[in-house]
Design a protein around this motif. Structure first.
Motif, PDB file in Angstrom:
ATOM      1  N   TYR A   1     -36.054 -38.518  16.704  1.00 24.30           N
ATOM      2  CA  TYR A   1     -35.441 -39.831  16.953  1.00 24.30           C
ATOM      3  C   TYR A   1     -34.666 -40.267  15.708  1.00 24.30           C
ATOM      4  O   TYR A   1     -34.813 -39.682  14.628  1.00 24.30           O
ATOM      5  N   VAL A   2     -33.821 -41.297  15.869  1.00 26.10           N
ATOM      6  CA  VAL A   2     -33.094 -41.822  14.723  1.00 26.10           C
ATOM      7  C   VAL A   2     -34.100 -42.319  13.685  1.00 26.10           C
ATOM      8  O   VAL A   2     -35.055 -43.029  14.019  1.00 26.10           O
ATOM      9  N   ALA A   3     -33.884 -41.941  12.427  1.00 29.20           N
ATOM     10  CA  ALA A   3     -34.783 -42.356  11.358  1.00 29.20           C
ATOM     11  C   ALA A   3     -34.866 -43.876  11.287  1.00 29.20           C
ATOM     12  O   ALA A   3     -33.877 -44.577  11.536  1.00 29.20           O
ATOM     13  N   GLU A   4     -36.035 -44.377  10.951  1.00 28.36           N
ATOM     14  CA  GLU A   4     -36.267 -45.824  10.961  1.00 28.36           C
ATOM     15  C   GLU A   4     -35.258 -46.580  10.105  1.00 28.36           C
ATOM     16  O   GLU A   4     -34.829 -47.684  10.460  1.00 28.36           O
ATOM     17  N   ALA A   5     -34.851 -46.002   8.995  1.00 34.12           N
ATOM     18  CA  ALA A   5     -33.924 -46.682   8.087  1.00 34.12           C
ATOM     19  C   ALA A   5     -32.556 -46.916   8.717  1.00 34.12           C
ATOM     20  O   ALA A   5     -31.797 -47.773   8.258  1.00 34.12           O
ATOM     21  N   TYR A   6     -32.237 -46.164   9.779  1.00 38.40           N
ATOM     22  CA  TYR A   6     -30.912 -46.253  10.396  1.00 38.40           C
ATOM     23  C   TYR A   6     -30.927 -46.958  11.750  1.00 38.40           C
ATOM     24  O   TYR A   6     -29.891 -47.125  12.365  1.00 38.40           O
TER      25      TYR A   6
END
Length: 240
Positions: A208-213
Motif C-alpha cells: 500500500y502507499v506508505a503512510e508518509a505519502y
C-alpha cells in the motif's frame, strides 16, 4: 459503581467510533453522489477543462484526480488535463479533444484506479473491468503515438487505506486488480513509451502507499508528489 463507570465509558467510546464511522460513510456517499450527477451532466468532462492562453509547454499530464492534483516538477512547464473521478473509458473518449489539439511532444498518462474501485460492487464483472482498463490504457498510448508524441505511462498508485477501509475486504480486491493492471502497464514499454513506476516509488512493504505519502484511500499528499517528482524530473531531463 466502578463497573457502571467502565460500562458508560465503553459505551461512549463505541458511540464515538460509530459516529466517526458514520461521518466518513456519509462523506464518501456525498462525494460519489456528486460525481454521479457531474457524470450525468457532463459525461466526458468537456466543460471541466477551461481554454487556456497559448502555452509553450510541450508536456501534458492526462488522466484522473491523481493527475489533476499532480504539480509540475520544478523547472518544467506542464499543461494539466486531469479530471477528478474519471475512469479510463472517460479519459479515452476525451483524449482527442483535450490532448491532441495541444500537439505536445510528451504525454504523461495516469489513470485507471477509478475503474478498479468499482470491483467490490461489481464482483461478477471484475475480470471484464480489469481487461477494459488495460485495453483503454493501451488505446490512449496508441493515440499519443499516432500523434507523434512520446509517452510516459505511469503505473496506477496503490491504495492508502485508513482504519475503516482496512476492515473492508473489497480493499484487498482493488489492490490485487491494481497489481494486475500494473503488470500489463509494465509490459507496454517501448522505445517511445516509458514506464514510470509510481507504484514502486510510493508503496511500502505492505504494497500500500506508505503512510508518509497518504492523503486518503485514493490520493497522496504533497510529500507523495514531491517524491514522485524527484524521480520524474530526472526522467524528463533524460528525455529532452
Amino acid at each position: 459503581m466502578r463497573l457502571s463507570h467502565r460500562f458508560c465509558l465503553l459505551s461512549l467510546v463505541l458511540l464515538g467510533v460509530v459516529c466517526i464511522g458514520g461521518f466518513f460513510v456519509w462523506q464518501r456517499a456525498r462525494h460519489f453522489e456528486r460525481l454521479f450527477y457531474l457524470t450525468r451532466l457532463d459525461p466526458i468532462g468537456l466543460n471541466m477543462i477551461r481554454n487556456e492562453p497559448s502555452s509553450t509547454a510541450s508536456i501534458v499530464i492526462f488522466g484522473d484526480s491523481r493527475a489533476a492534483t499532480w504539480p509540475a516538477p520544478a523547472g518544467f512547464s506542464i499543461i494539466n488535463r486531469g479530471i477528478p473521478g474519471h475512469t479510463s473509458t472517460q479519459s479515452l473518449l476525451r483524449y482527442r479533444m483535450h490532448v491532441s489539439p495541444l500537439q505536445p511532444a510528451l504525454v504523461i498518462i495516469q489513470v485507471g484506479v477509478n475503474d478498479l474501485v468499482a470491483l467490490p460492487l461489481l464482483a461478477n464483472d471484475a475480470e471484464s473491468i480489469v481487461q477494459t482498463t488495460i485495453a483503454n490504457l493501451r488505446a490512449m498510448v496508441d493515440l499519443a503515438r499516432a500523434d507523434g508524441n512520446q509517452v510516459i505511462l505511469t503505473t496506477i498508485f496503490p491504495l492508502g487505506p485508513n482504519l475503516f477501509e482496512q476492515l473492508d475486504p473489497g480493499t484487498g480486491r482493488i489492490q490485487t486488480a491494481i497489481e494486475q493492471v500494473n503488470t500489463a502497464i509494465r509490459a507496454m514499454s517501448a522505445p517511445d513509451v516509458i514506464i514510470f513506476d509510481s507504484a514502486a516509488i510510493l508503496a511500502d512493504a505492505s504494497g500500500y502507499v506508505a503512510e508518509a505519502y497518504r492523503a486518503d484511500l485514493l490520493h497522496i499528499n504533497p510529500k507523495g508528489y514531491q517524491v514522485l517528482n524527484e524521480a520524474l524530473s530526472m526522467l524528463l531531463t533524460d528525455t529532452q
